[in-house]
Design a protein around this motif. Structure first.
Motif, short mmCIF file in Angstrom:
data_model
loop_
_atom_site.label_atom_id
_atom_site.label_comp_id
_atom_site.label_asym_id
_atom_site.label_seq_id
_atom_site.Cartn_x
_atom_site.Cartn_y
_atom_site.Cartn_z
N GLY A 130 4.45 36.98 0.32
CA GLY A 130 3.82 36.31 1.45
C GLY A 130 4.60 35.12 1.95
N ASP A 131 5.49 34.56 1.13
CA ASP A 131 6.28 33.39 1.48
C ASP A 131 7.69 33.54 0.95
OD1 ASP A 131 4.16 31.28 2.50
OD2 ASP A 131 3.32 32.14 0.67
N ALA A 132 8.62 32.85 1.60
CA ALA A 132 9.98 32.71 1.10
C ALA A 132 10.40 31.26 1.29
CB ALA A 132 10.94 33.65 1.82
N PHE A 133 11.00 30.67 0.25
CA PHE A 133 11.37 29.26 0.28
C PHE A 133 12.86 29.11 -0.02
CE2 PHE A 133 7.04 29.58 -1.47
CZ PHE A 133 6.32 28.89 -0.50
N ARG A 181 10.36 18.28 4.60
CA ARG A 181 11.64 18.15 5.31
C ARG A 181 12.81 18.68 4.50
NH1 ARG A 181 10.33 12.97 3.57
NH2 ARG A 181 11.81 12.05 2.06
N ASP A 182 12.61 18.92 3.20
CA ASP A 182 13.69 19.42 2.35
C ASP A 182 13.59 20.91 2.05
OD1 ASP A 182 14.95 16.97 2.17
OD2 ASP A 182 13.86 16.37 0.35
N VAL A 183 12.64 21.61 2.69
CA VAL A 183 12.39 23.01 2.35
C VAL A 183 12.37 23.86 3.63
CG1 VAL A 183 10.76 24.65 1.33
CG2 VAL A 183 11.08 22.40 0.29
N PHE A 184 13.07 24.99 3.56
CA PHE A 184 12.95 26.03 4.59
C PHE A 184 11.87 27.00 4.14
CE2 PHE A 184 14.36 30.35 5.97
CZ PHE A 184 14.06 30.19 7.32
N HIS A 185 10.83 27.15 4.94
CA HIS A 185 9.66 27.95 4.57
C HIS A 185 9.45 29.05 5.60
CE1 HIS A 185 5.10 28.04 3.38
NE2 HIS A 185 5.69 29.21 3.24
N LEU A 186 9.60 30.30 5.15
CA LEU A 186 9.32 31.48 5.99
C LEU A 186 7.99 32.05 5.55
CD1 LEU A 186 10.28 33.62 8.09
CD2 LEU A 186 11.30 34.85 6.15
N ARG A 187 7.00 31.98 6.44
CA ARG A 187 5.65 32.48 6.11
C ARG A 187 5.44 33.88 6.66
NH1 ARG A 187 4.53 27.25 7.92
NH2 ARG A 187 3.76 25.84 6.30
N GLY A 188 4.67 34.67 5.91
CA GLY A 188 4.18 35.93 6.41
C GLY A 188 2.83 35.73 7.09
N PHE A 189 2.05 36.80 7.17
CA PHE A 189 0.71 36.71 7.76
C PHE A 189 -0.12 35.70 6.97
CE2 PHE A 189 -3.73 37.99 7.95
CZ PHE A 189 -3.92 38.16 9.31
N THR A 190 -0.71 34.74 7.67
CA THR A 190 -1.41 33.66 6.98
C THR A 190 -2.82 33.49 7.54
OG1 THR A 190 -1.36 31.27 6.48
CG2 THR A 190 -0.45 31.96 8.61
N THR A 191 -3.72 33.06 6.67
CA THR A 191 -5.09 32.77 7.08
C THR A 191 -5.45 31.31 6.89
OG1 THR A 191 -5.89 33.41 4.87
CG2 THR A 191 -5.90 35.11 6.58
N ASP A 192 -4.54 30.52 6.31
CA ASP A 192 -4.82 29.10 6.13
C ASP A 192 -3.73 28.20 6.70
OD1 ASP A 192 -2.75 29.44 4.35
OD2 ASP A 192 -3.89 28.91 2.56
N GLY A 193 -2.64 28.78 7.20
CA GLY A 193 -1.57 28.00 7.79
C GLY A 193 -0.60 27.41 6.81
N LEU A 194 -0.87 27.53 5.51
CA LEU A 194 0.01 26.97 4.48
C LEU A 194 0.77 28.06 3.74
CD1 LEU A 194 -2.20 24.16 2.88
CD2 LEU A 194 -0.32 23.90 4.50
N TRP A 332 8.82 39.72 12.76
CA TRP A 332 9.65 39.03 11.76
C TRP A 332 10.83 38.32 12.41
CZ3 TRP A 332 7.67 37.80 7.43
CH2 TRP A 332 6.75 38.61 6.78
N PHE A 333 11.40 38.91 13.46
CA PHE A 333 12.45 38.20 14.20
C PHE A 333 11.93 36.85 14.69
CE2 PHE A 333 14.35 42.52 15.65
CZ PHE A 333 14.97 42.66 14.43
N GLU A 334 10.76 36.88 15.29
CA GLU A 334 10.18 35.65 15.83
C GLU A 334 9.86 34.66 14.72
OE1 GLU A 334 9.38 33.46 19.21
OE2 GLU A 334 10.13 35.52 19.08
N ALA A 335 9.35 35.17 13.59
CA ALA A 335 9.03 34.29 12.46
C ALA A 335 10.29 33.59 11.95
CB ALA A 335 8.36 35.09 11.34
N TRP A 336 11.38 34.33 11.81
CA TRP A 336 12.64 33.74 11.36
C TRP A 336 13.16 32.71 12.36
CZ3 TRP A 336 15.98 33.86 7.22
CH2 TRP A 336 15.67 34.76 6.17
#
Length: 421
Positions: A130-133, A181-194, A332-336
């Motif tokens: 669900g996430d990539a960091f 500010r020190d992390v690149f976070h790629l989120r998948g489908f989310t229901t809480d925004g985190l 996924w293109f747009e998410a990246w």
């Protein structure tokens, strides 16, 4: 100690004062059990672990299912193989090759991964977890490196002031806290925004049933006796104990797939009656096909791309491929692209630069179709052109050329020789 310190950097060079960028230590990639407080165990218990079918669905177990592996690898490889470039805003044909982030995205994010390997890993995590960091390595306010962080060892926490921090637990222990500010976070489908939601966990029941069906088939071929019929004694007769023991030993020798359909020596006038295909066998085959379809539905992959459909590989496959790009990959293109804009560009750079995948190669038709389309746009038949050579070269991922003649009708009529009646 800052992020460079605990990631393995030794700080500024004593002689030059520059921050060294070579040889960072890899973040944890292991999956060993570290005790009752291990994050993997806690995550497994938090997610329920076992499905209603009795199968335990984890990323490792789910990827053993061929349909799941095909979906994850197809999407991950598609994201990884396409060119990802940093552009200057308003000038899409001009790549920002002089910016440090261009090389990070397109060639080398760190010292042990190529851009292909990095994006494939990050996309796989986004699908399965669900996430990539990735931790950012910076020089000033510019990102010069990305170090992947295992999402199973990363906790996202939003504090009372609504700021977000990331708590990462390396393999060797000790928790590290990183600001957003020190992390690149790629989120998948989310229901809480985190945190994103894992597609494997959302489809756990369907995947668990598929795994159990595969195990049932494996047990059948390992332990089953495939003789395809039954043995009957004539009415009123009874098999002796000696004959029964010989028959039992003979049947045990024929267990397993290697001995399927071998002849059986009957005893004392027995007759063999072959079985026809049972409804149970047909239902088993249907269930396996249905579970493949359920997995494909979750990941948004067309069935023919999973090699399970009877659709011929003709002209219709191009349409299915375009549908996969538009509805399976485009989100996924747009998410990246937006995650890169949000996380990897400073406030002053966000109005000047943007990242863009070149997905044109996946959307193009045959070479013949492309030639006809470009010919019409470039006015090969002396019609009013509506394309420029550099636009076509840009779509083909080729650099502009100054030695090509300028087309008529693009503001260059004054350069053409005067025409006489």
């Amino acid at each position: 100690m800052g992020i460079l310190g605990w990631l393995g950097f030794s700080g500024r060079d004593a002689g030059t004062g520059a921050v060294p960028v070579a040889q960072p230590q890899a973040l944890d990639q292991g999956q060993l059990f570290d005790g009752i407080s291990d994050p993997y165990l806690l995550q497994f218990l938090r997610d329920g672990g076992v499905t209603q079918s009795g199968a335990s669905v984890t990323p490792d177990s789910a990827l053993k299912n061929t349909a799941v592996f095909r979906c994850v690898s197809l999407i991950s490889y598609s994201i990884a193989m396409l060119p990802l470039h940093l552009h200057r805003d308003g000038q899409q044909l001009e790549k920002a090759t002089d910016h440090p982030l261009f090389r990070v995205l397109h060639r080398k994010p760190n010292d042990w991964q190529t851009a292909f390997e990095f994006r494939q890993l990050m996309q796989t995590w986004a699908l399965t977890e669900g996430d990539a960091f990735a931790a950012k390595v910076r020089r000033g306010d510019q990102v010069i490196g990305l170090l992947p962080m295992d999402p199973r060892r990363t906790v996202v926490e939003q504090r009372d002031d609504l700021s977000v921090v990331y708590k990462f637990t390396p393999k060797n222990g000790g928790q590290r806290t990183l600001p957003a500010r020190d992390v690149f976070h790629l989120r998948g489908f989310t229901t809480d925004g985190l945190r994103g939601r894992s597609l494997l966990k959302q489809a756990a029941e369907a995947i668990g049933l598929a795994l159990q069906i595969e195990r049932a088939a494996a047990r059948l071929f390992r332990n089953g006796m495939i003789v395809g019929g039954e043995l009957r004694m004539a009415q009123g007769k009874k098999l002796s104990q000696e004959a029964y023991e010989r028959l039992k030993a003979s049947m045990e020798e024929r267990e397993g797939a290697a001995n399927a359909h071998r002849w059986l020596i009957t005893e004392e006038g027995m007759e063999a009656h072959p079985f026809s295909q049972t409804a149970q066998g047909s239902q088993h085959h249907e269930m396996r096909g249905h579970q493949v379809e359920e997995v494909a539905r979750v990941f948004g992959v067309p069935r023919p791309l999973l090699m399970v459909d009877d659709t011929s590989w003709g002209s219709g496959i191009d349409v299915l491929g375009q549908m996969f790009v538009r509805y399976g990959l485009n989100p996924w293109f747009e998410a990246w692209e937006q995650a890169i804009w949000r996380c990897l560009l400073s406030d002053r750079e966000q109005d000047e630069y943007y990242a863009k995948f070149n997905a044109a190669a996946l959307l193009r038709g045959s070479m013949k179709d492309q030639a006809e389309f470009f010919a019409k746009g470039l006015s090969v038949n002396n019609q009013q052109p509506w394309l420029h050579q550099d636009e076509v070269r840009g779509w083909m991922d080729l650099a502009p050329r100054d030695d090509l003649p300028k087309p008529i009708g693009k503001g260059n009529e004054k350069d053409e020789p005067a025409r006489t009646a």
